[in-house]
Design a protein around this motif. Sequence first.
Motif, PDB file in Angstrom:
ATOM      1  N   PRO A 292      27.885  41.953  29.387  1.00  0.00           N
ATOM      2  CA  PRO A 292      28.529  41.129  28.359  1.00  0.00           C
ATOM      3  C   PRO A 292      28.226  39.646  28.575  1.00  0.00           C
ATOM      4  O   PRO A 292      28.406  39.127  29.675  1.00  0.00           O
ATOM      5  CB  PRO A 292      30.026  41.432  28.560  1.00  0.00           C
ATOM      6  N   GLY A 293      27.738  39.002  27.543  1.00  0.00           N
ATOM      7  CA  GLY A 293      27.402  37.587  27.657  1.00  0.00           C
ATOM      8  C   GLY A 293      26.118  37.305  28.408  1.00  0.00           C
ATOM      9  O   GLY A 293      25.841  36.153  28.758  1.00  0.00           O
ATOM     10  N   GLY A 294      25.333  38.356  28.645  1.00  0.00           N
ATOM     11  CA  GLY A 294      24.117  38.182  29.436  1.00  0.00           C
ATOM     12  C   GLY A 294      23.117  37.229  28.800  1.00  0.00           C
ATOM     13  O   GLY A 294      22.543  36.376  29.470  1.00  0.00           O
ATOM     14  N   PHE A 295      22.918  37.348  27.500  1.00  0.00           N
ATOM     15  CA  PHE A 295      21.947  36.481  26.818  1.00  0.00           C
ATOM     16  C   PHE A 295      22.442  35.039  26.763  1.00  0.00           C
ATOM     17  O   PHE A 295      21.639  34.098  26.843  1.00  0.00           O
ATOM     18  CB  PHE A 295      21.668  37.007  25.408  1.00  0.00           C
ATOM     19  N   ALA A 296      23.753  34.854  26.632  1.00  0.00           N
ATOM     20  CA  ALA A 296      24.301  33.499  26.631  1.00  0.00           C
ATOM     21  C   ALA A 296      24.068  32.838  27.986  1.00  0.00           C
ATOM     22  O   ALA A 296      23.710  31.651  28.060  1.00  0.00           O
ATOM     23  CB  ALA A 296      25.798  33.530  26.302  1.00  0.00           C
ATOM     24  N   ARG A 297      24.263  33.597  29.071  1.00  0.00           N
ATOM     25  CA  ARG A 297      24.009  33.043  30.412  1.00  0.00           C
ATOM     26  C   ARG A 297      22.522  32.783  30.626  1.00  0.00           C
ATOM     27  O   ARG A 297      22.142  31.875  31.360  1.00  0.00           O
ATOM     28  CB  ARG A 297      24.543  33.998  31.476  1.00  0.00           C
ATOM     29  N   MET A 298      21.670  33.582  30.003  1.00  0.00           N
ATOM     30  CA  MET A 298      20.232  33.425  30.168  1.00  0.00           C
ATOM     31  C   MET A 298      19.753  32.061  29.665  1.00  0.00           C
ATOM     32  O   MET A 298      18.914  31.417  30.291  1.00  0.00           O
ATOM     33  CB  MET A 298      19.500  34.550  29.424  1.00  0.00           C
ATOM     34  N   ILE A 299      20.303  31.600  28.556  1.00  0.00           N
ATOM     35  CA  ILE A 299      19.847  30.345  27.961  1.00  0.00           C
ATOM     36  C   ILE A 299      20.758  29.172  28.300  1.00  0.00           C
ATOM     37  O   ILE A 299      20.432  28.021  28.002  1.00  0.00           O
ATOM     38  CB  ILE A 299      19.743  30.470  26.430  1.00  0.00           C
ATOM     39  N   ALA A 300      21.885  29.437  28.971  1.00  0.00           N
ATOM     40  CA  ALA A 300      22.875  28.395  29.242  1.00  0.00           C
ATOM     41  C   ALA A 300      22.334  27.230  30.074  1.00  0.00           C
ATOM     42  O   ALA A 300      22.693  26.073  29.820  1.00  0.00           O
ATOM     43  CB  ALA A 300      24.101  28.999  29.913  1.00  0.00           C
ATOM     44  N   PRO A 301      21.479  27.466  31.088  1.00  0.00           N
ATOM     45  CA  PRO A 301      21.075  26.351  31.950  1.00  0.00           C
ATOM     46  C   PRO A 301      20.288  25.255  31.245  1.00  0.00           C
ATOM     47  O   PRO A 301      20.195  24.136  31.755  1.00  0.00           O
ATOM     48  CB  PRO A 301      20.221  27.037  33.030  1.00  0.00           C
TER      49      PRO A 301
ATOM     50  N   ILE B 226      16.609  43.737  29.490  1.00  0.00           N
ATOM     51  CA  ILE B 226      17.450  44.934  29.562  1.00  0.00           C
ATOM     52  C   ILE B 226      18.726  44.638  30.350  1.00  0.00           C
ATOM     53  O   ILE B 226      19.830  45.056  29.968  1.00  0.00           O
ATOM     54  CB  ILE B 226      16.664  46.092  30.209  1.00  0.00           C
ATOM     55  N   TRP B 227      18.580  43.906  31.453  1.00  0.00           N
ATOM     56  CA  TRP B 227      19.730  43.536  32.283  1.00  0.00           C
ATOM     57  C   TRP B 227      20.718  42.676  31.483  1.00  0.00           C
ATOM     58  O   TRP B 227      21.926  42.908  31.511  1.00  0.00           O
ATOM     59  CB  TRP B 227      19.238  42.789  33.519  1.00  0.00           C
ATOM     60  N   CYS B 228      20.188  41.690  30.765  1.00  0.00           N
ATOM     61  CA  CYS B 228      21.051  40.819  29.964  1.00  0.00           C
ATOM     62  C   CYS B 228      21.770  41.602  28.864  1.00  0.00           C
ATOM     63  O   CYS B 228      22.946  41.360  28.568  1.00  0.00           O
ATOM     64  CB  CYS B 228      20.234  39.691  29.345  1.00  0.00           C
ATOM     65  N   ALA B 229      21.055  42.556  28.250  1.00  0.00           N
ATOM     66  CA  ALA B 229      21.658  43.359  27.177  1.00  0.00           C
ATOM     67  C   ALA B 229      22.776  44.249  27.699  1.00  0.00           C
ATOM     68  O   ALA B 229      23.731  44.551  26.983  1.00  0.00           O
ATOM     69  CB  ALA B 229      20.585  44.212  26.503  1.00  0.00           C
TER      70      ALA B 229
ATOM     71  N   ALA C 105      23.223  27.853  38.185  1.00  0.00           N
ATOM     72  CA  ALA C 105      22.410  28.501  37.159  1.00  0.00           C
ATOM     73  C   ALA C 105      22.429  30.005  37.377  1.00  0.00           C
ATOM     74  O   ALA C 105      22.051  30.483  38.439  1.00  0.00           O
ATOM     75  CB  ALA C 105      20.977  27.977  37.214  1.00  0.00           C
ATOM     76  N   PRO C 106      22.883  30.801  36.401  1.00  0.00           N
ATOM     77  CA  PRO C 106      22.962  32.254  36.585  1.00  0.00           C
ATOM     78  C   PRO C 106      21.582  32.869  36.757  1.00  0.00           C
ATOM     79  O   PRO C 106      20.580  32.373  36.235  1.00  0.00           O
ATOM     80  CB  PRO C 106      23.631  32.733  35.295  1.00  0.00           C
ATOM     81  N   SER C 107      21.542  33.978  37.487  1.00  0.00           N
ATOM     82  CA  SER C 107      20.264  34.632  37.760  1.00  0.00           C
ATOM     83  C   SER C 107      19.611  35.203  36.511  1.00  0.00           C
ATOM     84  O   SER C 107      18.409  35.493  36.511  1.00  0.00           O
ATOM     85  CB  SER C 107      20.453  35.742  38.806  1.00  0.00           C
ATOM     86  N   GLU C 108      20.376  35.365  35.430  1.00  0.00           N
ATOM     87  CA  GLU C 108      19.796  35.850  34.185  1.00  0.00           C
ATOM     88  C   GLU C 108      18.687  34.946  33.666  1.00  0.00           C
ATOM     89  O   GLU C 108      17.796  35.388  32.934  1.00  0.00           O
ATOM     90  CB  GLU C 108      20.883  35.981  33.108  1.00  0.00           C
ATOM     91  N   VAL C 109      18.714  33.664  34.054  1.00  0.00           N
ATOM     92  CA  VAL C 109      17.710  32.725  33.561  1.00  0.00           C
ATOM     93  C   VAL C 109      16.321  33.064  34.084  1.00  0.00           C
ATOM     94  O   VAL C 109      15.302  32.654  33.513  1.00  0.00           O
ATOM     95  CB  VAL C 109      18.097  31.272  33.937  1.00  0.00           C
ATOM     96  N   VAL C 110      16.247  33.848  35.174  1.00  0.00           N
ATOM     97  CA  VAL C 110      14.946  34.272  35.704  1.00  0.00           C
ATOM     98  C   VAL C 110      14.170  35.048  34.642  1.00  0.00           C
ATOM     99  O   VAL C 110      12.940  35.065  34.642  1.00  0.00           O
ATOM    100  CB  VAL C 110      15.138  35.112  36.982  1.00  0.00           C
ATOM    101  N   THR C 111      14.883  35.666  33.715  1.00  0.00           N
ATOM    102  CA  THR C 111      14.232  36.381  32.603  1.00  0.00           C
ATOM    103  C   THR C 111      13.306  35.446  31.840  1.00  0.00           C
ATOM    104  O   THR C 111      12.148  35.790  31.538  1.00  0.00           O
ATOM    105  CB  THR C 111      15.293  36.948  31.638  1.00  0.00           C
TER     106      THR C 111
END
Length: 296
Positions: free
Chosen positions: A55-64, A49-52, A175-181
């Motif tokens: 903007p660009g949340g999902f890209a940061r989630m998988i970027a690392p 939900i946070w990534c959605a 590494a962005p915190s979104e990756v914790v997802t």
Amino acid sequence: MTRSLATAIGFTAILMWALLALFTVGSGPVPPLQLNAICFSIGGAIGLIWCAARPGGFARMIAPGWKVIAFGTAGLFGYHFFYFSALRVAPPAQAGLVAYLWPLLIVLLSGLLPGERLRAGHVLGAITGFVGAALLISKGGAGLSAEWAKGYALAFACALTWSSYTVLSRRLGAAPSEVVTLFCLASALLSAVAHLALEETAWPHDGLGWASMLALGLGPVGLAFYVWDIGVKRGNIQLLGTASYAAPLLSTLVLVLAGVAKPTEWLAASALLITLGAVLAARASARAPKLSSPAG
């Protein structure tokens, strides 16, 4: 984000972990790994939900990349796997005491990080806090017994896993915190597999049990990992490590207020020692030269 704000955000994880015991008791007969799988699923949903919403949340989630994802999953899943395994083969109070070496290890290991300096006040504060946590968890018991060596070894592995995860997370500051997802979702999957292999499925008996399980996933085994990630990457990791000793103290206070536990002289002694330890570490951090925070 300033270092002080990041530290304050990280401390909210400790406040949420203080509710872990109460919500776990309330969740009724649900076995540990099944509870873990459900809670990490909720925590992963929070991240999605946070990534959605960003903007660009999902890209940061998988970027690392997969190496970082594997590292984070090993930290979250490994800690809980060792913890629950330790409590299966050793008395919970004593195994919990060994597992609560992780704040001390965080403070000591953080001195190895670039840009960090371990001061005498950090070490003294960590040791003082650990003595307070030991009094609280053991409640004045006779101490540890060699009879439960396997359980203590698992509990120490638990402490080493979480402290290493926390300190090494600082090295992954980019590494962005979104990756914790993804850490949460992968941990949920591993926990589900382990549950099916090792446990019998059970569900809460009433609405309180379901509410407690949901609260666990929303807070102590969910949102807490996101704010902790921000705190250890951008905040004062040594102060956070020592402040972590507040978790067993606050947890006991919550249980007392809820009528699950009774206040004792050990609680008062622990409160004094844990508070003193935090003050010593805070003074040492205040005297340290100001360093720029890593990007994250």
